[in-house]
Write an enzyme that holds these catalytic residues in place. Structure first.
Site, PDB file in Angstrom:
ATOM      1  N   TYR A 129       0.819  -1.174   0.008  1.00  0.00           N
ATOM      2  CA  TYR A 129      -0.227   0.149  -0.130  1.00  0.00           C
ATOM      3  C   TYR A 129       0.872   1.294  -0.118  1.00  0.00           C
ATOM      4  CZ  TYR A 129      -4.133  -2.719   0.450  1.00  0.00           C
ATOM      5  OH  TYR A 129      -5.156  -3.454   0.272  1.00  0.00           O
ATOM      6  N   GLY A 176       2.891   3.957  -1.504  1.00  0.00           N
ATOM      7  CA  GLY A 176       3.399   4.334  -2.925  1.00  0.00           C
ATOM      8  C   GLY A 176       1.832   4.456  -3.574  1.00  0.00           C
ATOM      9  N   GLY A 196      -1.421   3.514  -5.405  1.00  0.00           N
ATOM     10  CA  GLY A 196      -2.253   2.202  -5.555  1.00  0.00           C
ATOM     11  C   GLY A 196      -2.257   1.448  -4.139  1.00  0.00           C
ATOM     12  N   HIS A 238      -4.111   5.339   5.475  1.00  0.00           N
ATOM     13  CA  HIS A 238      -3.737   6.566   4.732  1.00  0.00           C
ATOM     14  C   HIS A 238      -4.471   6.651   3.414  1.00  0.00           C
ATOM     15  CE1 HIS A 238      -1.410   9.853   2.584  1.00  0.00           C
ATOM     16  NE2 HIS A 238      -1.968  10.440   3.859  1.00  0.00           N
ATOM     17  N   ASP A 239      -4.350   5.671   2.553  1.00  0.00           N
ATOM     18  CA  ASP A 239      -5.038   5.376   1.455  1.00  0.00           C
ATOM     19  C   ASP A 239      -6.591   5.475   1.568  1.00  0.00           C
ATOM     20  OD1 ASP A 239      -2.780   5.374   0.098  1.00  0.00           O
ATOM     21  OD2 ASP A 239      -3.201   3.031  -0.540  1.00  0.00           O
ATOM     22  N   ASP A 250      -2.767  13.068   7.148  1.00  0.00           N
ATOM     23  CA  ASP A 250      -1.309  13.094   6.828  1.00  0.00           C
ATOM     24  C   ASP A 250      -0.844  12.816   8.141  1.00  0.00           C
ATOM     25  OD1 ASP A 250      -1.810  13.220   4.042  1.00  0.00           O
ATOM     26  OD2 ASP A 250      -1.225  14.945   3.738  1.00  0.00           O
TER      27      ASP A 250
END
Length: 146
Positions: free
Chosen positions: A55, A57, A59, A75-76, A120
């Site tokens: 996860y 990076g 995508g 985070h995604d 973030d």
């Protein structure tokens, strides 16, 4: 006009055309990089997190390989929630500061900016807490992230 002037003018035009094809760096990702450095006190370069696990990076899919990869998955997902609110998480700038015990969002009144900053900051602090396993950097995601 002198031939030398024409050559200089042509060189400038070609340079400008080349510069125009470079995509702009999303501002938020630059800020996120600073938050990561703040949280880990510069102990690991930000690029170490750009191709880690399934996860971290661009995508992400499958089962996270470890705690750090779960930070990236969270985070995604947080960015996904921001997008559902109509926010553009990779482009939003926000106000933050780096204190002795890590990064913080600073007096943000706009909902999208606050939401993305919180995503973030939490991710940066999670990265700092999680162990880093070199074996999970640059893995074959087609094999390990099903």
């Amino acid at each position: 006009m002198y031939p030398a002037h024409l050559l200089v003018l042509l060189a400038v035009c070609v340079s400008l055309l080349g510069a125009a094809s470079i995509p702009p760096q999303p501002l938020n990702l630059v800020q996120f990089s600073y938050l990561i450095q703040c949280a880990n006190h510069g102990s690991r370069a930000t690029w170490h997190y750009t191709d880690y696990g399934c996860y971290c990076g661009s995508g992400g899919s499958g089962t996270p390989v470890d705690e750090l990869d779960r930070c990236c998955q969270t985070h995604d997902n947080c960015y996904g929630e921001a997008e559902k609110k109509g926010c553009y998480p990779k482009m939003l700038a926000y106000d933050y500061y780096c204190g002795g015990d890590g990064p913080y969002c600073r007096n943000i009144k706009k909902e999208c900016q606050r939401f993305v900053c919180d995503c973030d900051v939490e991710a940066a602090k999670c990265f700092a807490r999680a162990p880093y396993n070199d074996a999970n950097w640059n893995i074959d995601t087609k094999k390990r992230c099903q």
